[in-house]
Scaffold this motif. Structure first.
Motif, PDB file in Angstrom:
ATOM      1  N   ASP A   1       0.816  -1.216   0.000  1.00 48.02           N
ATOM      2  CA  ASP A   1       0.000   0.000   0.000  1.00 48.02           C
ATOM      3  C   ASP A   1       0.850   1.267   0.000  1.00 48.02           C
ATOM      4  OD1 ASP A   1       1.001   0.113   2.551  1.00 48.02           O
ATOM      5  OD2 ASP A   1      -0.935  -0.022   3.567  1.00 48.02           O
ATOM      6  N   GLY A   2       2.155   1.110  -0.197  1.00 44.36           N
ATOM      7  CA  GLY A   2       3.034   2.269  -0.200  1.00 44.36           C
ATOM      8  C   GLY A   2       3.636   2.574   1.153  1.00 44.36           C
ATOM      9  N   SER A   3       3.064   2.004   2.204  1.00 44.95           N
ATOM     10  CA  SER A   3       3.611   2.236   3.539  1.00 44.95           C
ATOM     11  C   SER A   3       4.116   0.959   4.193  1.00 44.95           C
ATOM     12  CB  SER A   3       2.547   2.874   4.442  1.00 44.95           C
ATOM     13  OG  SER A   3       1.433   2.007   4.604  1.00 44.95           O
ATOM     14  N   GLY A   4       3.793  -0.181   3.601  1.00 53.21           N
ATOM     15  CA  GLY A   4       4.223  -1.448   4.168  1.00 53.21           C
ATOM     16  C   GLY A   4       3.857  -2.609   3.273  1.00 53.21           C
ATOM     17  N   TYR A   5       4.124  -3.790   3.758  1.00 55.05           N
ATOM     18  CA  TYR A   5       3.931  -5.018   3.003  1.00 55.05           C
ATOM     19  C   TYR A   5       3.081  -5.958   3.842  1.00 55.05           C
ATOM     20  CZ  TYR A   5       5.399  -9.495   0.845  1.00 55.05           C
ATOM     21  OH  TYR A   5       5.437 -10.737   0.255  1.00 55.05           O
ATOM     22  N   ASP A   6       1.884  -6.264   3.344  1.00 58.53           N
ATOM     23  CA  ASP A   6       0.960  -7.144   4.050  1.00 58.53           C
ATOM     24  C   ASP A   6       1.327  -8.595   3.722  1.00 58.53           C
ATOM     25  OD1 ASP A   6      -1.186  -8.606   5.064  1.00 58.53           O
ATOM     26  OD2 ASP A   6      -2.652  -7.050   4.585  1.00 58.53           O
ATOM     27  N   THR A   7       2.205  -9.171   4.525  1.00 60.65           N
ATOM     28  CA  THR A   7       2.701 -10.516   4.234  1.00 60.65           C
ATOM     29  C   THR A   7       1.610 -11.571   4.416  1.00 60.65           C
ATOM     30  OG1 THR A   7       3.536 -10.736   6.495  1.00 60.65           O
ATOM     31  CG2 THR A   7       5.076  -9.942   4.823  1.00 60.65           C
TER      32      THR A   7
END
Length: 216
Positions: free
Chosen positions: A162-168
């Motif tokens: 989302d541009g702010s992190g990575y939803d693993t």
């Protein structure tokens, strides 16, 4: 040993220098380390060389980490340096911070690191800590700033970035499905979407290897 010697030494070991920098007190190293050299696979030749290695063929766990420890560790000892690796912890060496210090690696729009030649396929097999200075190249411009469409932003089929992190968790859930087979066999779609990545020469079998390590 100068930079030319280091470049030749890396190439002889199927590695490439991704950048280097002179550490200071913020980089977690002793004062005896004057230069840190980050090393990654030399594509597209790295994978075939790795497949021929004893580590790949012996069936034991973590073959690429063991290959890296042997090859980079031996080289460090040959040239009077210290080897560091992004595995084997905790504690872990701060490779993300070190990469940014080189001036050749940056956070991408999806926060994964991007390299001027490797794109979003940049990966670190290890680093050399050298007891002498190697002049650092001038900082480069981040390629994302001139990338008009930034396709990495929208390439993930489940919007895990989302541009702010990575939803693993969202990523792993997708990889469990039939629809996730494309990412498993060919590599992360977001990484592949990067125009630099597309010209890098990463072998699909290597991407499959890494994806299976990430999502067994």
């Amino acid at each position: 040993m100068n930079l030319t010697d280091l470049l030749q030494g890396a190439h002889a070991r199927h590695l490439r220098i991704l950048g280097h920098f002179a550490p200071d007190g913020s980089h977690g190293l002793g004062h005896e380390v004057k230069t840190v050299v980050l090393l990654g696979p030399d594509e597209p030749h790295f994978w075939s060389a790795f497949e021929d290695s004893s580590e790949y063929r012996d069936g034991a766990p973590d073959p690429m980490d063991r290959w890296s420890a042997r090859v980079i560790g031996d080289w460090a000892r040959e040239i009077g340096g210290e080897a560091y690796f992004p595995f084997g912890g905790p504690p872990y060496a701060p490779f993300y911070q070190w990469a940014l210090a080189t001036g050749a690696v940056w956070p991408s729009p999806i926060r994964l690191l991007i390299h001027a030649q490797s794109g979003l396929f940049v990966s670190f097999r290890g680093a050399l800590g050298l007891p002498y200075a190697v002049p650092q190249a001038p900082a480069q411009d981040r390629p994302c700033d001139s990338c008009t469409h930034q396709p990495c932003r929208s390439a993930c089929p489940v919007a895990a970035f989302d541009g702010s992190g990575y939803d693993t968790i969202r990523c792993h859930n997708h990889l469990k499905t039939m629809a996730g087979a494309d990412c498993i066999t060919k590599g992360c779609r977001a990484r592949r979407a990067c125009p630099i990545s597309q010209n890098f020469g990463r072998v699909e079998a290597q991407s499959h290897f890494h994806m299976r390590s990430f999502h067994p």
